[in-house]
Design a protein around this motif. Structure first.
Motif, PDB file in Angstrom:
ATOM      1  N   THR B 130     -12.081   5.592  -7.172  1.00  0.00           N
ATOM      2  CA  THR B 130     -11.740   4.556  -8.329  1.00  0.00           C
ATOM      3  C   THR B 130     -10.367   3.995  -7.517  1.00  0.00           C
ATOM      4  OG1 THR B 130     -12.889   5.136  -9.442  1.00  0.00           O
ATOM      5  CG2 THR B 130     -10.393   3.931 -10.637  1.00  0.00           C
ATOM      6  N   SER B 131      -9.458   5.274  -7.153  1.00  0.00           N
ATOM      7  CA  SER B 131      -8.158   5.500  -6.912  1.00  0.00           C
ATOM      8  C   SER B 131      -7.444   4.432  -5.538  1.00  0.00           C
ATOM      9  CB  SER B 131      -7.535   6.794  -6.778  1.00  0.00           C
ATOM     10  OG  SER B 131      -7.755   7.595  -5.839  1.00  0.00           O
ATOM     11  N   ASN B 132      -8.707   4.646  -4.466  1.00  0.00           N
ATOM     12  CA  ASN B 132      -8.153   3.964  -3.386  1.00  0.00           C
ATOM     13  C   ASN B 132      -8.246   2.206  -3.728  1.00  0.00           C
ATOM     14  OD1 ASN B 132      -9.249   5.365  -1.217  1.00  0.00           O
ATOM     15  ND2 ASN B 132     -11.519   4.985  -1.960  1.00  0.00           N
ATOM     16  N   TYR B 133      -8.465   1.287  -5.148  1.00  0.00           N
ATOM     17  CA  TYR B 133      -8.420   0.578  -5.444  1.00  0.00           C
ATOM     18  C   TYR B 133      -7.087  -0.569  -5.784  1.00  0.00           C
ATOM     19  CZ  TYR B 133     -13.609  -0.215  -6.123  1.00  0.00           C
ATOM     20  OH  TYR B 133     -14.751  -0.415  -6.006  1.00  0.00           O
ATOM     21  N   ALA B 134      -6.792   1.061  -6.302  1.00  0.00           N
ATOM     22  CA  ALA B 134      -4.935   1.566  -6.958  1.00  0.00           C
ATOM     23  C   ALA B 134      -4.555   1.667  -5.713  1.00  0.00           C
ATOM     24  CB  ALA B 134      -4.845   2.257  -7.779  1.00  0.00           C
ATOM     25  N   LEU B 135      -4.510   1.660  -4.319  1.00  0.00           N
ATOM     26  CA  LEU B 135      -3.444   2.503  -4.077  1.00  0.00           C
ATOM     27  C   LEU B 135      -3.447   1.030  -2.615  1.00  0.00           C
ATOM     28  CD1 LEU B 135      -3.625   6.124  -2.646  1.00  0.00           C
ATOM     29  CD2 LEU B 135      -2.241   5.099  -4.418  1.00  0.00           C
ATOM     30  N   LEU B 136      -5.089   0.278  -2.528  1.00  0.00           N
ATOM     31  CA  LEU B 136      -4.665  -0.886  -1.357  1.00  0.00           C
ATOM     32  C   LEU B 136      -3.575  -1.603  -2.351  1.00  0.00           C
ATOM     33  CD1 LEU B 136      -8.287  -0.675   0.070  1.00  0.00           C
ATOM     34  CD2 LEU B 136      -5.678  -0.763   1.060  1.00  0.00           C
ATOM     35  N   THR B 137      -3.970  -2.283  -3.762  1.00  0.00           N
ATOM     36  CA  THR B 137      -3.287  -3.292  -4.448  1.00  0.00           C
ATOM     37  C   THR B 137      -2.251  -2.415  -4.728  1.00  0.00           C
ATOM     38  OG1 THR B 137      -5.285  -3.323  -5.439  1.00  0.00           O
ATOM     39  CG2 THR B 137      -2.878  -3.989  -6.868  1.00  0.00           C
ATOM     40  N   GLN B 155       3.356 -15.102  -8.095  1.00  0.00           N
ATOM     41  CA  GLN B 155       2.599 -16.050  -7.701  1.00  0.00           C
ATOM     42  C   GLN B 155       1.111 -14.485  -8.131  1.00  0.00           C
ATOM     43  OE1 GLN B 155       1.965 -19.604  -6.087  1.00  0.00           O
ATOM     44  NE2 GLN B 155       1.696 -19.968  -7.158  1.00  0.00           N
ATOM     45  N   TRP B 156       1.791 -13.467  -7.200  1.00  0.00           N
ATOM     46  CA  TRP B 156       0.595 -12.578  -6.240  1.00  0.00           C
ATOM     47  C   TRP B 156       0.976 -11.537  -6.791  1.00  0.00           C
ATOM     48  CZ3 TRP B 156      -3.630 -14.851  -5.277  1.00  0.00           C
ATOM     49  CH2 TRP B 156      -3.553 -16.715  -4.701  1.00  0.00           C
ATOM     50  N   VAL B 157       1.919 -11.341  -6.677  1.00  0.00           N
ATOM     51  CA  VAL B 157       2.159  -9.986  -6.920  1.00  0.00           C
ATOM     52  C   VAL B 157       2.721  -9.283  -7.802  1.00  0.00           C
ATOM     53  CG1 VAL B 157       4.208  -7.858  -6.667  1.00  0.00           C
ATOM     54  CG2 VAL B 157       3.783  -9.441  -4.424  1.00  0.00           C
ATOM     55  N   ARG B 158       3.480 -10.247  -9.155  1.00  0.00           N
ATOM     56  CA  ARG B 158       3.460  -9.805 -10.652  1.00  0.00           C
ATOM     57  C   ARG B 158       2.030  -9.583 -11.091  1.00  0.00           C
ATOM     58  NH1 ARG B 158       7.289  -9.876 -13.799  1.00  0.00           N
ATOM     59  NH2 ARG B 158       8.184 -10.866 -12.561  1.00  0.00           N
ATOM     60  N   PRO B 159       0.675 -10.338 -10.707  1.00  0.00           N
ATOM     61  CA  PRO B 159      -0.687 -10.231 -11.616  1.00  0.00           C
ATOM     62  C   PRO B 159      -1.161  -8.364 -10.854  1.00  0.00           C
ATOM     63  CG  PRO B 159      -0.620 -12.355 -10.419  1.00  0.00           C
ATOM     64  CD  PRO B 159       0.759 -11.751 -10.194  1.00  0.00           C
ATOM     65  N   MET B 160      -0.509  -8.371  -9.540  1.00  0.00           N
ATOM     66  CA  MET B 160      -0.977  -7.299  -9.252  1.00  0.00           C
ATOM     67  C   MET B 160      -0.940  -5.605  -9.306  1.00  0.00           C
ATOM     68  SD  MET B 160      -2.427  -7.524  -5.499  1.00  0.00           S
ATOM     69  CE  MET B 160      -0.562  -7.982  -4.524  1.00  0.00           C
ATOM     70  N   LEU B 161       0.586  -5.943 -10.054  1.00  0.00           N
ATOM     71  CA  LEU B 161       1.231  -4.843 -10.260  1.00  0.00           C
ATOM     72  C   LEU B 161       1.012  -4.215 -12.157  1.00  0.00           C
ATOM     73  CD1 LEU B 161       4.859  -5.489  -9.405  1.00  0.00           C
ATOM     74  CD2 LEU B 161       2.628  -4.047  -8.082  1.00  0.00           C
ATOM     75  N   THR B 162      -0.273  -5.573 -12.833  1.00  0.00           N
ATOM     76  CA  THR B 162      -0.458  -6.056 -14.127  1.00  0.00           C
ATOM     77  C   THR B 162      -1.917  -4.783 -13.129  1.00  0.00           C
ATOM     78  OG1 THR B 162      -1.352  -7.337 -14.130  1.00  0.00           O
ATOM     79  CG2 THR B 162       1.042  -6.836 -14.633  1.00  0.00           C
ATOM     80  N   GLY B 163      -2.517  -5.164 -12.755  1.00  0.00           N
ATOM     81  CA  GLY B 163      -4.454  -4.793 -12.156  1.00  0.00           C
ATOM     82  C   GLY B 163      -4.658  -6.098 -12.622  1.00  0.00           C
ATOM     83  N   GLU B 164      -4.348  -6.901 -12.976  1.00  0.00           N
ATOM     84  CA  GLU B 164      -5.178  -8.341 -13.035  1.00  0.00           C
ATOM     85  C   GLU B 164      -5.627  -8.995 -11.499  1.00  0.00           C
ATOM     86  OE1 GLU B 164      -3.491 -11.335 -16.362  1.00  0.00           O
ATOM     87  OE2 GLU B 164      -1.922 -10.191 -14.951  1.00  0.00           O
ATOM     88  N   PHE B 165      -5.115  -8.638 -11.079  1.00  0.00           N
ATOM     89  CA  PHE B 165      -5.544  -9.165  -9.042  1.00  0.00           C
ATOM     90  C   PHE B 165      -5.264  -7.680  -9.116  1.00  0.00           C
ATOM     91  CE2 PHE B 165      -3.568 -13.547  -8.898  1.00  0.00           C
ATOM     92  CZ  PHE B 165      -4.454 -13.949  -9.409  1.00  0.00           C
ATOM     93  N   LEU B 166      -6.657  -7.754  -7.334  1.00  0.00           N
ATOM     94  CA  LEU B 166      -6.391  -5.996  -7.250  1.00  0.00           C
ATOM     95  C   LEU B 166      -6.279  -6.431  -5.573  1.00  0.00           C
ATOM     96  CD1 LEU B 166      -9.588  -4.512  -8.767  1.00  0.00           C
ATOM     97  CD2 LEU B 166      -6.954  -3.158  -8.304  1.00  0.00           C
ATOM     98  N   GLY B 167      -5.936  -6.154  -4.825  1.00  0.00           N
ATOM     99  CA  GLY B 167      -5.384  -6.657  -3.195  1.00  0.00           C
ATOM    100  C   GLY B 167      -6.276  -5.810  -2.278  1.00  0.00           C
ATOM    101  N   THR B 168      -6.631  -6.484  -0.884  1.00  0.00           N
ATOM    102  CA  THR B 168      -7.238  -5.551   0.076  1.00  0.00           C
ATOM    103  C   THR B 168      -6.567  -5.867   1.366  1.00  0.00           C
ATOM    104  OG1 THR B 168      -8.801  -7.505   1.152  1.00  0.00           O
ATOM    105  CG2 THR B 168      -9.397  -6.307  -0.527  1.00  0.00           C
ATOM    106  N   MET B 169      -6.700  -4.986   2.490  1.00  0.00           N
ATOM    107  CA  MET B 169      -6.517  -5.582   3.676  1.00  0.00           C
ATOM    108  C   MET B 169      -7.494  -5.869   4.488  1.00  0.00           C
ATOM    109  SD  MET B 169      -4.147  -1.540   4.025  1.00  0.00           S
ATOM    110  CE  MET B 169      -3.468  -1.947   5.551  1.00  0.00           C
ATOM    111  N   CYS B 170      -7.255  -6.615   5.497  1.00  0.00           N
ATOM    112  CA  CYS B 170      -8.356  -7.060   6.582  1.00  0.00           C
ATOM    113  C   CYS B 170      -7.642  -7.316   8.420  1.00  0.00           C
ATOM    114  CB  CYS B 170      -8.874  -8.259   5.849  1.00  0.00           C
ATOM    115  SG  CYS B 170      -8.987  -8.798   4.098  1.00  0.00           S
ATOM    116  N   LEU B 171      -8.097  -6.152   8.298  1.00  0.00           N
ATOM    117  CA  LEU B 171      -7.772  -6.240   9.385  1.00  0.00           C
ATOM    118  C   LEU B 171      -9.149  -5.858  11.225  1.00  0.00           C
ATOM    119  CD1 LEU B 171      -5.240  -4.627   7.661  1.00  0.00           C
ATOM    120  CD2 LEU B 171      -4.759  -3.557  10.242  1.00  0.00           C
ATOM    121  N   SER B 172      -9.542  -4.808  10.577  1.00  0.00           N
ATOM    122  CA  SER B 172     -11.320  -4.603  11.468  1.00  0.00           C
ATOM    123  C   SER B 172     -12.372  -5.619  11.174  1.00  0.00           C
ATOM    124  CB  SER B 172     -11.495  -3.283  11.579  1.00  0.00           C
ATOM    125  OG  SER B 172     -10.949  -2.169  11.109  1.00  0.00           O
ATOM    126  N   GLU B 173     -12.399  -6.122  12.902  1.00  0.00           N
ATOM    127  CA  GLU B 173     -13.780  -7.086  12.883  1.00  0.00           C
ATOM    128  C   GLU B 173     -14.610  -5.534  13.166  1.00  0.00           C
ATOM    129  OE1 GLU B 173     -11.973 -10.234  14.587  1.00  0.00           O
ATOM    130  OE2 GLU B 173     -10.423 -10.501  13.501  1.00  0.00           O
TER     131      GLU B 173
END
Lengths: 603, 603
Positions: B130-137, B155-173
């Protein structure tokens, strides 16, 4: 030797088995012994080929299914396993593999133990969970053959060797795992010569299922008035079904499944908590599990240890087989996975990852662990043969001593390093290795058990340092050192890198000698045994260095990829692995008291 | 500091956090910096206490449930996760932990990074999935804050800091994991200033779910005509839902879930294969995933690495936290599990297994790994603060250099040794440790990921030896050696065992110096880098020896169990662990070519 391996999953390298069995151990020469007179390399090869085929056809296909669909207890109370497990065991029994090393009089193949164990490695590599049932049944049958009455052998061993009955070992209890002296299961003799057994047994592999007509539990228990501790332990045969007057499974015995354990790996093998004599069933109208004494009262632990030594070699080989298939699978992956470029090449086509030095290191490490462990396991299996069938009594005694000494290493070293091999196999696969679409993560989970059961890692350290190196006034250790020196002296005169490795092995042997003497100096058993695990691991690595020097010697002069592979794995082991022992011997020599001079409140 | 820890599962030792943060790192003194002027030890403690409570209340209870019930894709195509995950993340966001170190202007707590990371360790220990979602965000938000436009931040950071939006990193293919130069995802600019992104991304943690109003993917891609290799990589923000004119999530973007990966551990975190721009959805009526350039074109990798360094410290701390809770759980078990007797006592009551030397060894090893790793991780987190907020420019530069050098170790060392700690936690539990009724087997499975993602173990070896020790003409390495020598010189004058350990650390530092020089002698980069992993591991152990000497110095003079514990763990590390490096340095000094001088056909 032509081997057909039909599995898409590489399990073992048949060329390596040939090398170990014929070029190194000269197993063929055992056919000169009367017991194996009907055998030849042809029959050995046929057995090994058949094992490879059966493993590919019957064991590989359900390895993942049995991992995904764990055995469960149905509403009826019966244990449900994926049906392929029973079919694989039936095929194994039908092909004679459960009776591989047993007497012809029991319809056994009367194979050398070493050949039989080599054959079983195929099943262990293919599907360790399913093979567990077989190995326990075989070990159980060995014990009964050694200590049971002729009637017991007829009634119980014979159907176990066909797979009609399957066997278990019931040692641990919820409050007595490693400490068998403290078991509380009781057995009370009855007027008819049977006993009634009452108690709870824990971690019983194959403890309940519907895959055989009967389950033969070998149970450690104490009789009323027995001496305290391990000297009061007796061994009982307690079947799931009591035999009727025709010798057929009849009434349900008072053995009840309390629950199944759910484990990290080895999902396909049921592991049970069993209640004996809790009144769930009333055989002959009375509560209490009907048991039959095996051998004499109060001899149970010694008898069980007869079985344990072989079981420990079997665990070592199981760990090895899991490591071996993981190694081969990661070699395949490394050859085909294209990723990255050689050092300094910023552009151009990407290359298979087997070109990257660190991937090669991870493959070499695995190779050195699993091929080394397989060699050690087969060497010990051949010692089992020599104890029983070597020509001269002195040779048998020598084999027995060496086997006693090597058993804790043959069990614990693969249990430690083949897990490391599986971890490296995951690492070679990268993210794919962590995913269940590939096989290697299951191998890692399955393999982690092997340093826990059949004596934990620590217990083998205590066994080696506390008992084995001191037995017969140190004769076993002297024998090992002689054997190592013999190898070193042959290698010292050899070509290429052999003399250097011989010198390294001699230094290692010298350290074993001096460190052992120092530890067993006057009046410090507590200090000596405090770091028994470090001793086990250091001596284990030295033994494997000896095994690798033996393999390198055998490979000397051999041309082609296979022999080059043996040489480079030996080179890896002497460069990367043996030097690890220096710090361990230093620690032991320092008589370090860190683990003694502390208070539990400091954690 | 009074900490209330309500969980039955011990997660971290609050006393140790106090020791590291206040007695060692003197985090309180950071309140003198303008950025942290509103803070005090009182506010830090309140944050840490709240984290401990939230971890116990919201993260621990579903850790096993999320392991047992993996996320799956429903018939509707939506990803279903156990509901407690979303609730835990909502609580985390609500309590302000996603915004812990962010500016007050973004409604952040403006905490020192080191305090914020220490707080997150509670969640990681309680439930890493569960903490993975938070750390990536959080990492995602950091990157956008550093390189995004003010509007993007709003637009993006503010809602991520409340948890309304969550974030990912897309590197690998699928065909480009470790080799980012080879990504094939394309981004084509549009007339409206946006881009359309097309390609497939693999191993995307948190890649799809229904737990937030939007998912903010940060995607590496190449624009047409971009330079080849890593120099042509740009970074794009690609949301799951395109924002409408009110800035609210509107049309579904053309980002499709292809499938979920099923892993050995970390079951609670979805891990996805995502297709960008495959036409599954048509935002604005057209295929192609709408993306927004972050920063400038072709700067994507450098920008991502800004995030990666922090992410790597985060991975190291995740590994550490898993190791830490496993350690504490095995201490609890060892105190209460009664089994066996002291050496030489054949009878009498059995004792708790914590009395057995080998169990103590396994506990000490775990303690030295996890407390050492936590100290290193927090030290590095404080360096992140120092880079940003230290008073003098020289101090910032110094922190930056040291951080660059230590990052590969702060990631890889815990990823390696905290898994070993978890393995030892299993071993302390015996058969119970292998069973899923206890927690430790899950920790072991969860933790095995950490030497694979965020750069494999080997990549950190290449980073350390190939880049970091050579950067700025070797200034970073010299700085580390100076810092180590400073510690050694203070310890050399200290009481008890400190001078001996100082001497050992000096010898270790000397070996780093000579071995590094030897490896980078003229004309042998291939040989130098062939054993970069051995270098990483050897230097890593030396760094941890330094960390342990720092802790021992801080504990010097302290009385009572806690300080005795620090001293005995340091003693363990110097006796059992640091000496392992001797063989590794010897190997490196020998310029061994085993992995270079072989043919792939030998495997």
């Amino acid at each position: 030797m032509k081997h057909s391996v039909r599995s898409d999953v590489p399990l073992l390298d048949p060329r390596d088995l040939d090398f170990l069995l014929y070029e190194w151990l000269d197993v063929e020469s055992m056919c000169a012994r009367e017991r194996f007179a009907d055998h030849s390399r042809t029959t050995f090869d046929a057995v090994l080929d058949l094992a490879a085929d059966l493993a590919a056809d019957r064991f590989v296909p359900h390895n993942k299914a049995a991992d995904t669909t764990e055995p469960y207890r149905a509403d009826t109370g019966e244990v449900v396993t994926v049906p392929e497990v029973a079919k694989a065991l039936e095929a194994l029994g039908g092909a004679g593999f459960l009776a591989g090393e047993f007497d012809a009089g029991l319809d056994g193949m009367q194979l050398p133990y070493v050949v039989s164990k080599a054959a079983h490695c195929w099943f262990q590599a293919a599907n360790v969970s399913t093979s567990n049932y077989a190995l326990l049944t075989v070990a159980n049958a060995h014990l009964l053959q050694a200590y049971g009455t002729p009637k017991q052998v007829e009634q119980w061993v014979r159907p176990m060797l066909t797979g009609e009955f399957l066997g278990t070992m019931c040692l641990s209890e919820p409050e007595a795992g490693s400490s068998l002296a403290d078991i509380t299961t009781r057995a009370v003799s009855q007027d008819d010569g049977t006993y009634r057994v009452t108690g709870t047994k824990m971690w019983i592999t194959g403890g309940d299922h519907e895959m055989s007509r009967n389950i033969v539990h070998l149970v450690l228990a104490k009789t009323p008035g027995a001496p305290p501790g391990v000297k009061g332990i007796s061994l009982f045969l307690v079947p799931k079904y009591v035999l009727d007057e025709h010798g057929e499974p009849g009434d349900r015995n008072d053995v009840a499944l309390v629950g199944l354990n759910h484990k990290m790996g080895n999902h396909g093998t049921t592991n049970a908590l069993l209640a004996f004599g809790d009144g769930s069933h009333l055989p002959g109208g009375t509560a209490g599990a009907v048991g039959h004494l095996v051998g004499r009262e109060n001899q149970g632990l010694a008898q069980m240890f007869h079985m344990m030594n072989e079981a420990r070699i079997g665990v070592g080989l199981a760990a090895t087989a899991l490591g071996y298939t993981g190694y081969l699978q990661s070699v395949d992956y490394a050859r085909t996975r294209v990723q990255g470029r050689p050092l300094g090449a910023a552009s151009g086509a990407q290359v298979p990852i087997i070109r990257h030095p660190d991937v090669r290191r991870m493959l070499l490490a695995q190779k050195s662990y699993v091929e080394g462990a397989l060699a050690l396991g087969l060497y010990c299996a051949k010692l089992v043969d020599d104890v029983a069938t070597a020509g001269e009594p002195e040779e048998r005694d020598r084999a027995r001593l060496l086997l006693e000494l090597l058993t804790p290493i043959a069990k614990s070293w693969p249990a430690q390093w083949a897990v490391e091999a599986n971890s490296l196999a995951i690492q070679v696969h990268g993210g794919y290795g962590y995913a269940r679409d590939h096989n290697v993560e299951q191998l890692y989970r399955d393999n982690r058990l092997n340093s826990i059961h059949e004596g934990t890692h620590a217990i083998h350290g205590l066994d080696l340092l506390g008992r084995k190196v001191r037995m017969a006034d140190g004769a076993a250790l002297r024998l090992l050192l002689d054997v190592m020196e013999d190898t070193a002296s042959r290698a010292a005169a050899g070509p290429g890198a052999l003399p250097g490795w011989a010198e390294a092995l001699r230094r290692a042997a010298q350290r074993i000698t001096t460190t052992t003497a120092r530890l067993w100096g006057p009046g410090r058993p507590e200090v000596a045994l405090a770091n028994a695990t470090a001793y086990l691991e250091a001596v284990g690595h030295c033994v494997l260095a000896w095994i690798w020097l033996e393999q390198a010697l055998t490979a000397a002069g051999g041309e082609g990829d296979f022999y080059e592979g043996k040489r480079v794995a030996a080179r890896y082991f002497f460069a990367y692995e043996l030097p690890r022992t220096g710090a361990q011997f230093d620690l032991l020599d320092s008589l370090d008291r860190t683990t003694l001079d502390l208070s539990e409140t400091w954690f």
